[in-house]
Design an enzyme around this catalytic site. Structure first.
Site, PDB file in Angstrom:
ATOM      1  N   ARG A 218      14.685 -22.460   2.953  1.00  0.00           N
ATOM      2  CA  ARG A 218      14.513 -21.739   3.849  1.00  0.00           C
ATOM      3  C   ARG A 218      13.856 -22.556   4.364  1.00  0.00           C
ATOM      4  O   ARG A 218      12.999 -24.171   3.986  1.00  0.00           O
ATOM      5  CB  ARG A 218      13.474 -20.515   3.968  1.00  0.00           C
TER       6      ARG A 218
ATOM      7  N   ASP B  66      25.318 -10.314   5.423  1.00  0.00           N
ATOM      8  CA  ASP B  66      25.122  -9.454   5.649  1.00  0.00           C
ATOM      9  C   ASP B  66      27.185  -9.015   7.290  1.00  0.00           C
ATOM     10  O   ASP B  66      26.895  -7.952   7.514  1.00  0.00           O
ATOM     11  CB  ASP B  66      24.595  -9.713   6.766  1.00  0.00           C
TER      12      ASP B  66
ATOM     13  N   GLU C 112      17.941  -2.933   4.855  1.00  0.00           N
ATOM     14  CA  GLU C 112      16.813  -3.085   4.773  1.00  0.00           C
ATOM     15  C   GLU C 112      16.099  -3.350   6.042  1.00  0.00           C
ATOM     16  O   GLU C 112      15.008  -3.240   6.310  1.00  0.00           O
ATOM     17  CB  GLU C 112      16.558  -4.470   4.097  1.00  0.00           C
TER      18      GLU C 112
END
Lengths: 431, 431, 431, 431
Positions: free
Chosen positions: B148, B204, B305
């Site tokens: 990241r 997602d 989440e």
């Protein structure tokens, strides 16, 4: 551990003098057949030369002559404690053996463990049949429901009497077996001819005098998915660490087997092997991990839930409803301590934490493990019908055995750090 | 959202005037081919009648004439952000299409995302070949490593210049695509002919203007194991609740699909649907749960989440290294609040909590999802060779498309609570 | 293929004027909503400019006003033809949507396809309920049983009349849909208000005007196990050849997808691509194989059951009970011809043959494919309740559609050898 | 079978007088440690009372003092015969134990079984390292390749001499072990100090004096998928019969275990149990099947490949390259005979045939079975280093053992029709 030959003796309700209804081609087991506890020929010979009896378990299996008259029997089955792959297999095969082979007319499924034997729970039993148990082995969990916690022995025996149950099968762990022992004792005191047979359930494979417990092999296989994912996470990030918590309250067999089955696991932490987080020497985990990360930049660690309990600040001990010691969460502790330690050293680290327990224990049982469940259940029925009581069905050196509850629950089996198993684990890890 | 037809236009580095080296039997795509954004015939006709252009994506695919001369090309591939099933498939097919079909002589694998483009990281790239990418689709994770966080755009473009890289493929999410956009802009400023293509990774499935993202279907299938385990745990204990946390930071597509694929899920909590814990009315979770437990004595709940973030006390917002908002752990919160609430009401409850995220995202990609990865990668290469840049490869209504990065990252796709998907979820759950 | 706009029109039993009992928050579909057949913006604009209607499917989904009064409805469901993953999912969601959402009081499951509509079969229908369909999606096959072969249309409509069935759902392939069409026609002739909806089942994904059929993705994923095994067998023996036969009577989509999902497959043989065994040139299989074996010493080949039918000596054509052409077994032929050819050349070869068909088609449906089944079933019920008949539920460009049976069965979808799919397959294989 | 105590004696190349390089904490095995063949205490005591030695296997495991000097060692590993889950696990752990624990500098992988020891094959060996064996356990098959057939013993020993190989590990079945014996004998004749250790591979679990062979449990588990599919096919058609052929050339252990693990199997046909197709009485298969079909309308049958060989017309016996008797295909015969028989009786029947063999044997090994492979390999290395030769690594009653090749290959283990295993199978089937 010193053992007496009496430790191996199984109580009998009375003389078995009825002909078994099983097919005459069945290979009936001779009532005196045994399975020696030891296997080394020299040691075995020494017993005899010294005039001692060779310590041995009673061999399980169908008897040509049985104690209970099947047509007068009522059986009951219950499951207690946490889930384990194979519970439904055992329920199914208890039912099919009782009904299909021995023609026992009624088999009750008691709901939610011993609780269902307390009328205050208002939990009516289910009547188990071939139809309603036909497919249950394909699903995990237990169709009967389970619970932890104890009920009053007297109350439970009252229930057994009122329901005319003379064959009771209790599938569960140590606590369940002890409770079964209490029921058997109370039944004896009251002069009741009830066979109480415990079927040992421990996903951790930690029962002494029993070399293999059902569900264990399925659990080991199920852990592999997580170990593989942890390896991918570890390699997918710079200085990535995949940390996998597995079951193993007091014994680390699942962790050890999973390590050998997935050879990219670099650290295997089990209750049997003590370690410190910081400090020096071969038992200091974090310095070892820092050294590996600097060299390899990734690591996979598996930790049994009962490992490293001595690392927690000394809190008052807590127990769950089954009386098991509640463990602090070593997985979370390690995750946090690793992050802290590397941060202190200003080394980047990416810890990915996997908690496997419910996911592993709630699935169905596979292959040879399912066959093991089937045979365990069949032998439990054979034992009950032959009038045995106050015992667990065990397995020793490729044979099913009868083990007195008192012996089976005397102490937990643990990994011997000098065994070949642990030597192998050591050889394939770096700590 | 109002859109302008310019939103769909893809930058081109220059005129494509070289013959493609692909087999002449290849069905080359006409450069003007498109995929209309709308599908309703009446709406489409209205555009024309009003004299407007029909909004449409550029159709992806091989072009007969290309911009880059393959023999002078150097390509680079990187993966950024969290793991997702299929990363290695995409890397493999980028490599095989570049090398096998276009004969690009060198394909670099950049280590650990954008970090590997910063020389300060001292992370040398890997040369990707057919040999070292042959089997990688069978393992999860990414062989390149990921990270990241951002790097300085100027520094990264310096690296691309120094390495003579003119084809850059960035596999990652929103942040990755924005970074790719910055690189494309900077390259343009410097007058460099670098094609920067982003391959959208979001487990997602939450990218607008892209109807399907790789890894999503594999993730949905992987959640089923956990849902099934949760169901077994819920039924295996008195008043058992199986609580499963799945991925879904801002959009609940995984939770919704998993609910439809596993119809024993009773509660599906997603970020799009607001709810309260206590109180009254149809959006109060705990009273609904109490009612169900009293009636059915077990429940299975799946929670994305990002659901229920408004339930946390208003803490200052925190972001991770990619700039994503860090969510509080709704799974843990629910577990604890459920226990508390039932305790207050003096009702027994047994909550078993499953956290699936790492276990789901770290596995390999399967079946049609793997085919999707292959075609996404092939189309990314076709786009780059044709001289497109500053775009992501998308998918719309059964066609692969070119989508400008600015359009793709404008906003996240979310579940429409009035869609058929959510209606179906509502119909199969009780909340 | 030239199409007329009338080809897309769906028969309606009458005006839908009853309020839907669905939750008012449901996103009802406007009755005029469509899904354009084409997607290219230029082509779409041209229709309008030329004054033509854009060819489009009716959009599926719940309508605010329905035709049938649910409380007077009786529904029936049947499955016909070979097994396919997802049959039980469709049965389950038809039942739950009819009963749970529309409150249709009775849903019958007809046994063994159309046969169960012939009273001579003496096969009483099952009453489908939430209870007896709750878990069925976890098992493969069909709980209703299936059969091939036709029954007399008049007899079947007599049965529907006698049972007062006004909603009939026929899950099956081409033959099943044609039979459903005949029933719809006969019902119309008799003036009966029966909605006959066909749900397309083709594991081969070969229905024109429908871009995706249920079970296909699960089948592709299931083939991977076999492909992987074939690869291991091929590499495990000197000059090993792993030969995998998969489904695909007239279209090779499963073979093509399996090839892209398992990139170690070297030969992909489908019905659409003609080849010879011996001879010369790019279409001669055995010389190509010999060349590869001499170079690489192993090969993996996947063959659709309908491939190479022209290789068989011209026998009189045979059809099965559904009227499908019976194919000669190309897998066995190839196995034998390869052995023969290499023997002739005196080259060792070890061919290992895998026949996957029953193993692939008999398993349960997974993940997104299961969600697809659920939505297909829900939309079939919406269509029936809205008074549509003589149609199949389709899917086009990410939308569920209504497709007239006559259109859906007009011709089979086949792999376009100039498509990107086949180009991709070519690129990853050597023939 | 009468056995002599000498049957259990393992040849030794000489006195083991070097210190083992293993970690001193290793639990070294005493050289005289044994595992008694019998387990019944009474029988064991009788040996002693009669003055006889208790028949016992040598216990496997690491010795504190070894024969070969590791730094002078060269090891070679080969795999022969058909594939079996776990071959790569064994190769991997042989390599890691030799190199990692004993520091043997060179481990060769011989290609394609014994063929690679014949220089005429021109198959150069691979050097096995930690790197190239690291992940191999995750794939099925064997990275070394395998072959059937024999090579000249003298030629092979010449090769071993030329390559200075003094540790030879032969993974394979009966034929492989006999060949290993010949090599050991020839080496002895030539005065060479070569340890030849055979690692028994038999997916059928049919080696006498060895209670469990690697890959067997994985094979049983893999059969379940097919059994479940067969059950779905059987129930999905009117009078459906799912017929599953599994491995089991001379012994039906896989079929028997698969039957117990999948209790919907109604017929379990194994080589040990003779039956006729037609005729009368309890051993006539087809009449029994007709009776069941009339009653239940579906059946699942599992058949070991070696079952019913006596049903074939007496053809001249044929043998494959390993010398194994080639069996006629009982699966195909049954399929055809069942169809014929029901046609004759004019009863509809739908037989669906599954051939599992290659699909089962070519996959990777899982869980506890993989751990078994690891320990088998480690013990093979310990035995070799301690100077043992002409032996196989066995397993008896939960211990790893040394078994002379002559004893292990004396006869095949078969299902005892009077054992508890078969009684259990009988109880859960109808034939």
């Amino acid at each position: 551990m010193t053992m007496d030959i009496k430790d191996f003796q199984i109580p009998r309700l009375g003389r078995a003098q009825l002909d078994s209804p099983l097919d005459p081609s069945t290979a009936f087991i001779d009532d005196g057949a045994t399975v020696a506890y030891d296997s080394d020929a020299a040691k075995l010979a020494e017993y005899v030369r010294k005039g001692k009896t060779i310590p041995a378990f009673e061999l399980a299996g169908p008897r040509a002559r049985i104690y209970h008259d099947p047509s007068w029997c009522k059986a009951a089955v219950l499951t207690a404690g946490g889930l384990c792959p194979g519970l439904n297999d055992v329920i199914k095969f208890l039912t099919s053996t009782l009904r299909g082979q021995y023609k026992v007319p009624i088999v009750y499924g008691i709901r939610y463990g011993y609780r269902g034997l307390n009328p205050a729970s208002k939990l009516a039993p289910i009547v188990l049949t071939d139809e309603n148990t036909d497919d249950i082995h394909e699903q995990g969990g237990t169709i009967l429901g389970s619970s932890r916690g104890e009920e009053d022995t007297g109350v439970m025996v009252d229930t057994l009497m009122r329901m005319n149950i003379n064959l009771l099968f209790c599938i569960g762990g140590d606590g369940t077996a002890r409770c079964a022992h209490d029921i058997a004792m109370e039944a004896q005191r009251r002069g009741l001819s009830i066979s109480v047979i415990s079927i040992p359930k421990t996903i951790d494979n930690d029962i002494s005098f029993i070399d293999k417990s059902f569900g264990f092999e399925t659990a080991v296989a199920a852990c592999s998915r997580f170990a593989s994912g942890a390896n991918n996470e570890a390699k997918g990030a710079y200085n990535g660490i995949g940390l996998v918590r597995v079951m193993g309250r007091d014994s680390g067999f699942i962790a050890a087997y999973a390590t050998l089955a997935n050879s990219y696991i670099n650290y295997c932490l089990v209750p049997e092997r003590k370690f410190t987080l910081e400090g020096e020497g071969p038992d200091a985990l974090l310095p070892n991990l820092v050294e590996r990360m600097n060299r390899k930049h990734h690591a996979v660690m598996i930790v049994a839930e009962g490992a490293g309990q001595e690392l927690f600040d000394k809190l008052p001990e807590m127990h769950d409803a089954s009386g098991n010691l509640i463990h602090n969460d070593i997985g979370i502790l390690l995750r946090d301590k690793i992050r802290e330690h590397f941060k202190k050293l200003d080394i980047e680290v990416n810890v990915k934490y996997f908690d496997t327990s419910y996911a592993v224990r709630s699935g169905p049982c596979h292959g040879a493990d399912a066959v093991f469940c089937a045979m365990l259940a069949q032998n439990a029925v054979h034992a009950a019908m032959a009038g045995r009581t106050d015992m667990v069905i065990g397995h020793w050196g490729d044979h099913f055995t009868h083990v007195p509850i008192a012996l089976a629950t005397r102490e937990r089996k643990k990994i011997d750090l000098h065994s070949q198993l642990w030597t192998s684990v050591r050889a394939s890890t770096c700590f």
